[in-house]
Design a protein around this motif. Structure first.
Motif, PDB file in Angstrom:
ATOM      1  N   GLY A 116       0.793  -1.224   0.000  1.00 49.88           N
ATOM      2  CA  GLY A 116       0.000   0.000   0.000  1.00 49.88           C
ATOM      3  C   GLY A 116       0.824   1.271   0.000  1.00 49.88           C
ATOM      4  O   GLY A 116       0.576   2.177  -0.806  1.00 49.88           O
ATOM      5  N   HIS A 117       1.832   1.363   0.878  1.00 48.09           N
ATOM      6  CA  HIS A 117       2.556   2.638   0.953  1.00 48.09           C
ATOM      7  C   HIS A 117       3.420   2.852  -0.284  1.00 48.09           C
ATOM      8  O   HIS A 117       3.682   3.983  -0.677  1.00 48.09           O
ATOM      9  N   LEU A 118       3.867   1.756  -0.933  1.00 43.09           N
ATOM     10  CA  LEU A 118       4.593   1.891  -2.198  1.00 43.09           C
ATOM     11  C   LEU A 118       3.673   2.447  -3.279  1.00 43.09           C
ATOM     12  O   LEU A 118       4.082   3.274  -4.105  1.00 43.09           O
ATOM     13  N   LEU A 119       2.427   1.996  -3.266  1.00 42.55           N
ATOM     14  CA  LEU A 119       1.436   2.491  -4.222  1.00 42.55           C
ATOM     15  C   LEU A 119       1.139   3.961  -3.984  1.00 42.55           C
ATOM     16  O   LEU A 119       1.215   4.789  -4.899  1.00 42.55           O
ATOM     17  N   PHE A 120       0.806   4.300  -2.738  1.00 43.70           N
ATOM     18  CA  PHE A 120       0.432   5.685  -2.437  1.00 43.70           C
ATOM     19  C   PHE A 120       1.603   6.642  -2.643  1.00 43.70           C
ATOM     20  O   PHE A 120       1.407   7.793  -3.035  1.00 43.70           O
ATOM     21  N   GLY A 121       2.811   6.143  -2.421  1.00 45.03           N
ATOM     22  CA  GLY A 121       3.986   6.978  -2.611  1.00 45.03           C
ATOM     23  C   GLY A 121       4.259   7.313  -4.064  1.00 45.03           C
ATOM     24  O   GLY A 121       5.026   8.233  -4.359  1.00 45.03           O
ATOM     25  N   ALA A 122       3.628   6.583  -4.986  1.00 44.02           N
ATOM     26  CA  ALA A 122       3.829   6.831  -6.419  1.00 44.02           C
ATOM     27  C   ALA A 122       2.867   7.881  -6.967  1.00 44.02           C
ATOM     28  O   ALA A 122       2.990   8.287  -8.123  1.00 44.02           O
ATOM     29  N   GLN A 123       1.925   8.344  -6.149  1.00 47.29           N
ATOM     30  CA  GLN A 123       0.939   9.312  -6.638  1.00 47.29           C
ATOM     31  C   GLN A 123       1.604  10.649  -6.976  1.00 47.29           C
ATOM     32  O   GLN A 123       2.475  11.122  -6.245  1.00 47.29           O
ATOM     33  N   THR A 124       1.166  11.227  -8.069  1.00 45.55           N
ATOM     34  CA  THR A 124       1.672  12.537  -8.481  1.00 45.55           C
ATOM     35  C   THR A 124       0.737  13.654  -8.050  1.00 45.55           C
ATOM     36  O   THR A 124       1.071  14.831  -8.189  1.00 45.55           O
ATOM     37  N   ARG A 125      -0.447  13.287  -7.550  1.00 44.91           N
ATOM     38  CA  ARG A 125      -1.398  14.266  -7.022  1.00 44.91           C
ATOM     39  C   ARG A 125      -2.371  13.535  -6.094  1.00 44.91           C
ATOM     40  O   ARG A 125      -2.488  12.310  -6.151  1.00 44.91           O
ATOM     41  N   ASP A 126      -3.047  14.285  -5.256  1.00 42.12           N
ATOM     42  CA  ASP A 126      -4.039  13.689  -4.373  1.00 42.12           C
ATOM     43  C   ASP A 126      -5.229  13.187  -5.190  1.00 42.12           C
ATOM     44  O   ASP A 126      -5.498  13.664  -6.291  1.00 42.12           O
ATOM     45  N   ASP A 127      -5.950  12.245  -4.631  1.00 44.14           N
ATOM     46  CA  ASP A 127      -7.178  11.730  -5.260  1.00 44.14           C
ATOM     47  C   ASP A 127      -6.936  11.177  -6.662  1.00 44.14           C
ATOM     48  O   ASP A 127      -7.764  11.337  -7.569  1.00 44.14           O
ATOM     49  N   GLN A 128      -5.795  10.515  -6.834  1.00 45.74           N
ATOM     50  CA  GLN A 128      -5.460   9.944  -8.145  1.00 45.74           C
ATOM     51  C   GLN A 128      -6.010   8.534  -8.303  1.00 45.74           C
ATOM     52  O   GLN A 128      -6.016   7.995  -9.413  1.00 45.74           O
ATOM     53  N   ILE A 129      -6.461   7.942  -7.208  1.00 44.65           N
ATOM     54  CA  ILE A 129      -6.972   6.572  -7.239  1.00 44.65           C
ATOM     55  C   ILE A 129      -8.480   6.563  -7.121  1.00 44.65           C
ATOM     56  O   ILE A 129      -9.048   7.112  -6.168  1.00 44.65           O
ATOM     57  N   ASN A 130      -9.151   5.945  -8.095  1.00 42.05           N
ATOM     58  CA  ASN A 130     -10.598   5.760  -8.074  1.00 42.05           C
ATOM     59  C   ASN A 130     -10.876   4.300  -7.708  1.00 42.05           C
ATOM     60  O   ASN A 130     -10.608   3.407  -8.515  1.00 42.05           O
TER      61      ASN A 130
END
Length: 393
Positions: A136-150
């Motif tokens: 999970g934290h590896l995934l969230f750490g790859a976000q380039t902006r907030d609310d990028q995951i639907n």
């Protein structure tokens, strides 16, 4: 005017992928498919999809499927479609910069494509819960902006939608609903002779085989508690599970004033898939709504933890560390495949997972988070090896 979105679909020949393409086919003015990826077991279907949607590029995980796919594409009239093959090809396609990447891959192999999509700036329509469970934290750490995951899982989509009713600080708890699967009401002693055919006969949902078996053991619900906690930043003690056999209420959010907001609709995965693709807008002509002119009954029951211990086991792993949840998922994948191949009894699925966790617990203590995908893969590999040893014994 709504902007045309480019879409890459990972796992296009599976349940999520085929339903995603059905949604897109109804809205050609909103979406254009720029890439499809699949494992490689169903090359004829993949070729037909590429031809129907005029897809310029496809990728297959299994390199040996490349030549049969080339022949199938040519036969389907998709001669201009290019092919890439191998695990890296899936990751490259996911990171190609599409507006939206729908990840319908089953298993933790979906994590690296999810990370690639986020790093490329794509919106990630995530049906691959293992991405969150295993790393999970590896995934969230790859976000380039907030609310990028639907979120695309029906439960997490329902929570996501219900959260629009208030702020994060106003949330009291999340309530994840479970159908109870085909063995709702059974006692553990009744489950000794369950066959794969019985376990695959889900009463309300049509899903892929692994997810269907996970739904029957309620491991799916355990994984969803982990995913909900991490996606929505809610501690596990504020996440309840309730059994709702009708599968109409897909999950709920309880707010601090006592109000509970739910998302309700007949069980049809096209609805959360469509919202994952189109958010923040909603599409028309997606799925049937509830018919309020007819009598209906919604029931809710407590979870029987003794008969279905998977949720409690998942909660234990969530409280322990990210490494524990990765082992939970990896060992479960091995056990489910063994059950489907008639190499493991039904009750052996969760028992095997628990035994692997018990064996590995001491070595998982310490640093709770993975430093890299490679480290996660090594821990998963060891969990799968130990699960296979137990299964073979």
């Amino acid at each position: 005017m709504n902007q045309l979105k480019t879409v890459v679909i990972l796992g296009s020949t599976g349940s999520i992928g085929t339903q995603g393409l059905d949604v897109i086919a109804r809205h050609p003015e909103r979406f254009v498919v720029t890439g499809l990826a699949a494992g490689g077991a169903h090359v004829d279907l993949l070729a037909r999809q590429a031809a129907q949607f005029h897809v310029p590029q496809v990728a297959v995980y299994d390199k040996t499927a490349a030549q049969p796919l080339r022949e199938a594409l040519d036969a389907a009239g998709a001669r201009d479609t290019t092919i890439q093959a191998g695990p890296e090809a899936i990751i490259e396609l996911a990171g190609s910069g599409a507006t939206v990447v729908l990840n319908g891959i089953t298993g933790s192999i979906g994590l690296e494509p999810s990370i690639a999509a986020l790093k490329a700036g794509s919106q990630l329509a995530l049906a691959n819960k293992e991405s969150v469970v295993a790393g999970g934290h590896l995934l969230f750490g790859a976000q380039t902006r907030d609310d990028q995951i639907n979120p695309v899982d029906s439960e997490h989509s329902a929570i996501w939608q219900s959260l629009r009713a208030g702020t994060h600080a106003e949330v009291s708890k999340l309530v994840v609903t479970a159908s109870g699967g085909p063995f709702r009401g059974w006692k553990r002693a009744d489950m000794t002779g369950i066959t794969p055919e019985q376990a695959l006969n889900h009463p309300t949902w049509h899903m892929g085989p692994v997810v269907t078996i996970n739904s029957s053991t309620l491991m799916n619900k355990g994984l969803e508690v982990i995913e909900a906690s991490r996606l929505f930043d809610i501690p596990p003690e504020r996440i309840d599970v309730t059994v709702h056999p009708q599968s109409i209420v897909h999950s709920m959010v309880e707010f601090r004033d006592g109000a509970t907001i739910c998302q309700a609709s007949p069980p049809d995965m096209r609805l959360p898939i469509a919202l994952g693709l189109s958010a923040p807008d909603r599409l028309g002509d997606v799925a049937a709504a509830c018919d309020w002119t007819k009598a209906a009954q919604w029931t809710f029951e407590p979870l029987d933890d003794e008969a279905f211990p998977a949720v409690s086991l998942a909660r234990h792993c969530l409280a322990a560390s990210e490494k524990h949840t990765a082992v939970l998922n990896a060992a479960n994948e091995q056990a489910v495949h063994a059950f489907l191949e008639h190499r493991l009894p039904y009750l052996g699925i969760v028992d095997t997972v628990k035994e692997v966790l018990d064996e590995m617990d001491a070595e998982l203590r310490g640093a709770p988070l993975f430093a890299s995908v490679e480290e996660m893969s090594q821990v998963e590999l060891e969990a799968r090896r130990r699960a296979d040893d137990l299964i073979n014994r």
